[in-house]
Design an enzyme around this catalytic site. Structure first.
Site, PDB file in Angstrom:
ATOM      1  N   GLU A   1      -8.897   2.170  -1.869  1.00  0.00           N
ATOM      2  CA  GLU A   1      -9.583   1.915  -0.872  1.00  0.00           C
ATOM      3  C   GLU A   1     -10.230   3.163  -0.122  1.00  0.00           C
ATOM      4  O   GLU A   1      -9.942   4.341  -0.079  1.00  0.00           O
ATOM      5  CB  GLU A   1      -8.490   1.231   0.614  1.00  0.00           C
ATOM      6  CG  GLU A   1      -8.944   1.132   1.790  1.00  0.00           C
ATOM      7  CD  GLU A   1      -7.607   0.697   2.770  1.00  0.00           C
ATOM      8  OE1 GLU A   1      -6.786   0.150   2.037  1.00  0.00           O
ATOM      9  OE2 GLU A   1      -7.882   1.088   3.898  1.00  0.00           O
TER      10      GLU A   1
ATOM     11  N   HIS B   1      -8.792   7.139   2.726  1.00  0.00           N
ATOM     12  CA  HIS B   1      -9.289   7.297   3.945  1.00  0.00           C
ATOM     13  C   HIS B   1     -10.505   7.974   3.921  1.00  0.00           C
ATOM     14  O   HIS B   1     -10.517   8.999   4.892  1.00  0.00           O
ATOM     15  CB  HIS B   1      -8.019   8.084   4.567  1.00  0.00           C
ATOM     16  CG  HIS B   1      -7.798   7.565   5.999  1.00  0.00           C
ATOM     17  ND1 HIS B   1      -7.748   7.910   7.094  1.00  0.00           N
ATOM     18  CD2 HIS B   1      -7.510   5.983   5.982  1.00  0.00           C
ATOM     19  CE1 HIS B   1      -7.500   6.913   8.093  1.00  0.00           C
ATOM     20  NE2 HIS B   1      -7.297   5.819   7.472  1.00  0.00           N
TER      21      HIS B   1
ATOM     22  N   GLU C   1     -13.288  -0.632   6.747  1.00  0.00           N
ATOM     23  CA  GLU C   1     -12.590  -0.794   8.095  1.00  0.00           C
ATOM     24  C   GLU C   1     -13.460  -0.244   9.375  1.00  0.00           C
ATOM     25  O   GLU C   1     -13.027  -0.524  10.449  1.00  0.00           O
ATOM     26  CB  GLU C   1     -11.210  -0.459   8.091  1.00  0.00           C
ATOM     27  CG  GLU C   1     -11.287   1.146   7.662  1.00  0.00           C
ATOM     28  CD  GLU C   1      -9.921   1.593   7.435  1.00  0.00           C
ATOM     29  OE1 GLU C   1      -9.081   1.143   6.533  1.00  0.00           O
ATOM     30  OE2 GLU C   1      -9.276   2.453   7.898  1.00  0.00           O
TER      31      GLU C   1
ATOM     32  N   ARG D   1     -13.612  -4.997   3.827  1.00  0.00           N
ATOM     33  CA  ARG D   1     -12.284  -4.638   4.864  1.00  0.00           C
ATOM     34  C   ARG D   1     -12.563  -4.810   6.259  1.00  0.00           C
ATOM     35  O   ARG D   1     -11.850  -4.510   6.863  1.00  0.00           O
ATOM     36  CB  ARG D   1     -11.837  -3.212   4.536  1.00  0.00           C
ATOM     37  CG  ARG D   1     -11.090  -3.427   3.071  1.00  0.00           C
ATOM     38  CD  ARG D   1      -9.682  -2.446   2.921  1.00  0.00           C
ATOM     39  NE  ARG D   1      -9.333  -1.781   4.035  1.00  0.00           N
ATOM     40  CZ  ARG D   1      -8.397  -2.106   4.610  1.00  0.00           C
ATOM     41  NH1 ARG D   1      -7.878  -3.258   4.731  1.00  0.00           N
ATOM     42  NH2 ARG D   1      -8.305  -1.253   5.761  1.00  0.00           N
TER      43      ARG D   1
ATOM     44  N   TYR E   1      -1.722  12.213   5.917  1.00  0.00           N
ATOM     45  CA  TYR E   1      -2.219  10.814   6.412  1.00  0.00           C
ATOM     46  C   TYR E   1      -1.360   9.680   5.721  1.00  0.00           C
ATOM     47  O   TYR E   1      -1.079   9.846   4.534  1.00  0.00           O
ATOM     48  CB  TYR E   1      -3.606  10.431   6.132  1.00  0.00           C
ATOM     49  CG  TYR E   1      -3.902   8.938   6.319  1.00  0.00           C
ATOM     50  CD1 TYR E   1      -4.002   8.260   5.167  1.00  0.00           C
ATOM     51  CD2 TYR E   1      -3.837   8.607   7.424  1.00  0.00           C
ATOM     52  CE1 TYR E   1      -4.139   6.992   5.234  1.00  0.00           C
ATOM     53  CE2 TYR E   1      -4.146   7.208   7.734  1.00  0.00           C
ATOM     54  CZ  TYR E   1      -4.279   6.217   6.567  1.00  0.00           C
ATOM     55  OH  TYR E   1      -4.449   5.068   6.411  1.00  0.00           O
TER      56      TYR E   1
ATOM     57  N   ARG F   1       0.808  -1.134  -0.069  1.00  0.00           N
ATOM     58  CA  ARG F   1       0.000  -0.092   0.013  1.00  0.00           C
ATOM     59  C   ARG F   1       0.902   1.358   0.084  1.00  0.00           C
ATOM     60  O   ARG F   1       1.668   1.381   0.699  1.00  0.00           O
ATOM     61  CB  ARG F   1      -0.973   0.140   1.213  1.00  0.00           C
ATOM     62  CG  ARG F   1      -1.916   1.207   1.143  1.00  0.00           C
ATOM     63  CD  ARG F   1      -2.594   1.545   2.549  1.00  0.00           C
ATOM     64  NE  ARG F   1      -1.717   2.193   3.287  1.00  0.00           N
ATOM     65  CZ  ARG F   1      -2.153   2.845   4.138  1.00  0.00           C
ATOM     66  NH1 ARG F   1      -3.770   3.065   4.472  1.00  0.00           N
ATOM     67  NH2 ARG F   1      -1.517   3.795   4.908  1.00  0.00           N
TER      68      ARG F   1
ATOM     69  N   TRP G   1     -10.690  12.321   8.737  1.00  0.00           N
ATOM     70  CA  TRP G   1      -9.467  11.820   8.654  1.00  0.00           C
ATOM     71  C   TRP G   1      -9.269  10.478   8.174  1.00  0.00           C
ATOM     72  O   TRP G   1      -9.274   9.681   7.616  1.00  0.00           O
ATOM     73  CB  TRP G   1      -8.979  11.704  10.200  1.00  0.00           C
ATOM     74  CG  TRP G   1      -7.363  11.431  10.151  1.00  0.00           C
ATOM     75  CD1 TRP G   1      -6.343  12.168   9.806  1.00  0.00           C
ATOM     76  CD2 TRP G   1      -6.972  10.403  10.322  1.00  0.00           C
ATOM     77  NE1 TRP G   1      -5.205  11.468   9.848  1.00  0.00           N
ATOM     78  CE2 TRP G   1      -5.301  10.206  10.241  1.00  0.00           C
ATOM     79  CE3 TRP G   1      -7.488   8.944  10.751  1.00  0.00           C
ATOM     80  CZ2 TRP G   1      -4.535   9.116  10.462  1.00  0.00           C
ATOM     81  CZ3 TRP G   1      -6.679   7.843  11.046  1.00  0.00           C
ATOM     82  CH2 TRP G   1      -5.186   7.923  10.982  1.00  0.00           C
TER      83      TRP G   1
ATOM     84  N   ASP H   1      -5.003   4.147  -0.248  1.00  0.00           N
ATOM     85  CA  ASP H   1      -6.010   4.383   0.650  1.00  0.00           C
ATOM     86  C   ASP H   1      -6.452   5.882   0.550  1.00  0.00           C
ATOM     87  O   ASP H   1      -5.524   6.770   0.877  1.00  0.00           O
ATOM     88  CB  ASP H   1      -5.437   4.190   1.918  1.00  0.00           C
ATOM     89  CG  ASP H   1      -6.827   4.119   2.947  1.00  0.00           C
ATOM     90  OD1 ASP H   1      -7.848   4.651   2.824  1.00  0.00           O
ATOM     91  OD2 ASP H   1      -6.419   3.812   4.258  1.00  0.00           O
TER      92      ASP H   1
ATOM     93  N   GLU I   1      -4.074  -7.204   5.310  1.00  0.00           N
ATOM     94  CA  GLU I   1      -3.280  -5.790   5.870  1.00  0.00           C
ATOM     95  C   GLU I   1      -2.315  -6.404   6.808  1.00  0.00           C
ATOM     96  O   GLU I   1      -2.695  -6.923   7.867  1.00  0.00           O
ATOM     97  CB  GLU I   1      -4.085  -4.715   6.334  1.00  0.00           C
ATOM     98  CG  GLU I   1      -3.365  -3.557   6.626  1.00  0.00           C
ATOM     99  CD  GLU I   1      -4.272  -2.209   7.014  1.00  0.00           C
ATOM    100  OE1 GLU I   1      -5.329  -2.601   7.253  1.00  0.00           O
ATOM    101  OE2 GLU I   1      -3.722  -1.272   6.625  1.00  0.00           O
TER     102      GLU I   1
HETATM  103 MG   LIG Z   1      -8.349   2.608   5.065  1.00  0.00          MG
END
Ligand SMILES: [Mg+2]
Length: 404
Positions: free
Chosen positions: A238, A214, A264, A285, A159, A147, A404, A212, A341
């Site tokens: 992602e 986010h 997630e 995820r 991030y 990633r 975030w 990602d 992951e």
């Molecule tokens: Mg993520």
């Protein structure tokens, strides 16, 4: 056999973990992970004050029944605190069942479907040279999927820029208040395609690369990013849009063929149901620790299997080795496993949570010890008490709070 004792252990061996320990009348110990990054003590209280007393004298072999007792019996369903607490109980009961049977949990789930679980890890850099160095380091450690997260010109503290040893997830870590980061979506969207162009030029087209976003984009921005990244053949893109609105991914899906992953922050099958049924994602995820444990995530994964959606379980360093072990037992057995992951824990964490799982040549294996294969060094854990720590908060250049 009855449940005789329930303990909650909050420790901070370099970062906070909440661990549930269940002991049976036969002296069998089961361990569960209940870590909810930045809100750890809420789950600890839920377990200590409300769930623990209800478990005493229950039959530990009745995993489904206990799950429903805690889920339906609370009346107030779902939510990350509740579902992390139920997950910890669930993991501990599977651990006990495996130990009683003398079998690793993956055998109880149907046995191995593969030799190991393909892992991906994080490579991060403030700029391209740093990112390329980071990818090289991870490849040297044996990872076969990466990633990649990059800094954006004009922004600092973006991030995904981890500490220099690439071990920890949180940029700053501890303190009474979260650190603050600035985010600029336009600058990000202008920059990120060139990052993957340079990574492909450097590392070729065969290396599976993931990225990602986010949860920071609108559906239109996400669709544009997906189209812009298509030439670089990502394994997945992602968390493009905020996860609480699954219908946002309809628009994204209409405009790009890039594989999409999300989940997630999910804690129930109902968070994933529309995404799976409408085939709006390619990878689910959700983390075992935040979505009700093995018993509930197994149902999510089975539903995903019907729609050719594969698994990509959340596994940063704030998932404890117990939560990671649970994911690996599930991943080894699930027919629709995709990728896992993996961020290496600090050596002290691996001392506190001794584990049977192993990383070898890009693959993780849960090991063959009975149960989940984790033992807790409680004496060592208690030497590192809880320390207040939060995930960062992001805001736009004008000060507006952003995802975030
Ligand atoms: Mg993520």
């Amino acid at each position: 056999m009855k449940i005789e004792d329930v303990q909650v252990i909050v420790s901070s061996p370099t970062r906070n973990f909440v661990t549930l320990k269940i002991r049976t009348s036969d002296g069998v110990i089961g361990l569960g992970d209940a870590t909810l990054n930045g809100r750890e003590l809420a789950v600890a209280s839920y377990l200590r004050d409300h769930i623990g007393p209800l478990l005493i004298a229950r039959d530990p072999s009745q995993i489904e029944d206990t799950w429903n007792y805690l889920y339906k019996g609370a009346y107030w369903r779902r939510g990350p605190v509740t579902m992390a607490a139920i997950a910890a109980v669930d993991m501990a009961l599977w651990d006990i069942k495996g130990k009683v049977a003398g079998l690793p949990v993956y055998q109880l789930l149907g046995g191995a479907s593969r030799e190991g679980c393909l892992a991906y890890t994080h490579a991060t850099g403030a700029d391209m040279p740093e990112l390329i160095d980071s990818v090289h380091r991870q490849l040297e450690l044996g990872y076969r999927a990466i990633r990649a997260q990059s800094g954006v010109p004009g922004l600092d503290g973006v991030y995904g820029i981890g500490r220099s040893d690439d071990v920890d997830y949180e940029p700053a870590g501890r303190g009474a208040r979260p650190s603050e980061e600035t985010w600029d979506t336009s600058a990000y969207l202008r920059h990120i395609p060139s990052v993957f162009e340079q990574l492909r030029n450097q590392f070729g087209h065969e290396l599976p690369l993931l990225h990602d976003a986010h949860h920071r984009l609108t559906p239109q921005q996400a669709a544009r990013l997906g189209k812009d990244l298509e030439p670089y053949d990502l394994f997945w893109l992602e968390d493009v849009t905020p996860a609480e609105n699954p219908s946002a991914l309809r628009l994204v899906r209409q405009h790009t063929t890039i594989p999409l992953a999300i989940g997630e922050v999910f804690n129930s099958i109902w968070d994933a149901e529309l995404l799976l049924r409408e085939q709006l994602i390619d990878f689910i995820r959700c983390a075992i620790v935040h979505a009700g444990g093995i018993t509930h995530v197994r149902k999510i994964w089975s539903m995903a299997e019907l729609y050719q959606v594969r698994t990509g379980s959340h596994g940063p360093s704030d998932v404890s080795p117990i939560g990671l072990a649970a994911a690996l037992h599930m991943g080894l057995s699930a027919p629709n496993f995709g990728i896992q992951e993996h961020m290496r824990h600090q050596p002290l964490v691996d001392e506190v949570f001794r584990h049977a799982y192993r990383f070898d040549d890009g693959y993780l294996h849960p090991g063959d010890e009975p149960g989940l294969g984790i033992s807790l060094d409680e004496e060592l854990a208690t030497r590192y008490p809880y320390e207040c720590a939060y995930l960062p908060v992001a805001h736009l250049p004008d000060g507006t709070v952003h995802d975030w």
